[in-house]
Design a protein around this motif. Structure first.
Motif: not given
Length: 451
Positions: A92, A307, A311, A315, A387-388
């Protein structure tokens, strides 16, 4: 300009004064970080660097001081740079940035057997500071080139303000620590600058320089993607240009004149995509090209992206997955920067659209570029919000449009009337930027969020 010095003196050597303000700002952030007490809330940095041997004459004070900048993701970057990608979840973290740290540490003879990774972290800190300084200079030059102002003095003032705002970016200490934000901003700014130069060379009829600038922009964006994946969205400007060229070709049946433009545009966009694909291919070769062994679940997906898998799987980051009640405080912290990005994108897009319709070059316009494609990259932060969203404050450092929007408001002394009193939104934003960066610096050094 009275708040940052006398303009009569500054305009004679604007870059020198910018460098001076950059040094002062870095000194302030360093004092804040070093004043943070103890080893921090988390002891990961201390445990990671418990092994001694990076420097033969290393002192306890020097090591403890450097560790204030080695928090959160910086630990991963430093460790990966030292011994490569060992665990799947480490993919990541930007492949390009970790490789650059590795090469930099080798060049300075910091790598040896049993090294703790402190040498790589030290190179990362130097790289972050140097990239921030250079990106400030690039932003100044680029801002002068796009400023649609009557006089050279106004152009200089506009460019100076934009560069100064980048110095005090709310990304704060992340532009000093071993993070990818500073190098990414430098590469992204250089890419934008080269892209904007294509219009200038097009107007002059210098098609060779125009094509070279387009390819250089694609290459710089592609390298930036290896540092931060969100840089992939910068390729949208080439996708937009390709659609415009294709439409012109079909409507005018002018394949010969537009064929070259289309080819160069596609080639430039492909360079951006290549920056995203290379790390994916390296990971695919390591985890998916394995005979007689069970491969990882993501290897069989229609687009086997490590990736996206990391994620989501490790995560818990994905489409709206981060949007939970427990993360609400982080979104509240990100709300000011998110509002700035949205407002600046809307304002700049509207200005660009109106400029195309009216074909006027009014003195109050911020930018003289009439290409909507040059504004598309400002939306590159949007997928990260979906996403974040909590990291948007530090990601914003790599996008120039909001600096231009804010600099324009400062120059025009824009104010709004609220409750019978006139307020300056620009002044409030700048005050927030400074306060946020300083508070964040102290929290970061203590291994506390927001990160």
């Amino acid at each position: 300009m009275s708040g940052i010095g006398s303009w009569a003196r500054i305009k004679e050597k604007p870059k020198s004064y910018l460098a001076l303000y950059w040094i002062v700002w870095k000194f302030i952030l360093a004092i804040v970080a070093l004043a943070s007490p103890g080893i921090g809330y988390d002891t990961s940095t201390d445990v990671l660097f418990a092994s001694r041997g990076t420097w033969h004459n290393e002192t306890e004070t020097l090591r403890d001081g450097l560790q204030k900048w080695i928090r959160w993701d910086a630990i991963y970057f430093s460790q990966i740079a030292r011994r490569g990608y060992l665990f799947e979840q480490e993919w990541a973290f930007g492949w390009g940035f970790t490789r650059l740290l590795h090469l930099g540490a080798r060049a300075f003879l910091f790598i040896d057997h049993g090294s703790s990774g402190l040498g790589e972290a030290f190179i990362g800190i130097l790289l972050a500071h140097g990239s921030h300084l250079l990106s400030m200079i690039v932003l100044y030059d680029m801002s002068r080139s796009v400023a649609n102002r009557k006089s050279e003095d106004e152009k200089t003032k506009f460019a100076f303000l934009a560069a100064f705002l980048h110095i005090i970016s709310p990304a704060g200490i992340f532009l000093s620590a071993p993070y990818a934000e500073s190098p990414f901003a430098l590469l992204d700014f250089l890419g934008y600058f080269c892209y904007l130069k294509t219009s200038e060379y097009q107007a002059k009829g210098d098609f060779y320089k125009r094509d070279a600038s387009s390819l250089a922009a694609g290459l710089l964006f592609g390298v930036a993607v290896t540092f931060r994946g969100n840089g992939l969205l910068s390729g949208c400007i080439f996708a937009y240009d390709a659609l415009v060229i294709a439409r012109k070709t079909l409507s005018r049946q002018d394949c010969l004149n537009h064929g070259r433009d289309f080819f160069i545009t596609i080639a430039s966009g492909s360079l951006v995509a290549l920056g995203y694909l290379i790390p994916q291919l390296l990971a695919f070769r390591e985890y998916c090209w394995i005979e007689f062994e069970e491969t990882r679940p993501w290897c069989s997906r229609w687009f086997p992206s490590i990736y996206a898998w990391v994620q989501s799987h490790y995560w818990g980051v994905g489409l709206l997955q981060y949007w939970t009640f427990s993360n609400l405080p982080l979104f509240v912290l990100a709300a000011p920067m998110l509002s700035i990005l949205i407002l600046s994108a809307i304002s700049t897009w509207a200005q660009s659209t109106n400029s195309m319709k009216t074909r006027l070059n009014g003195a109050n316009a911020t930018l003289k570029s009439n290409q909507p494609s040059s504004q598309l990259a400002e939306g590159a932060w949007f997928p990260d919000v979906v996403h974040e969203g909590a990291i948007v404050t530090r990601l914003s450092s790599g996008y120039p449009v909001w600096y231009w929007w804010l600099a324009s408001m400062i120059l025009e002394d824009y104010k709004v009337k609220v409750l019978g009193k006139y307020w300056s939104p620009a002044k409030i934003i700048v005050q927030w930027m400074i306060c946020y960066a300083i508070i964040q610096g102290g929290l970061f050094a203590g291994f506390l969020p927001p990160a």
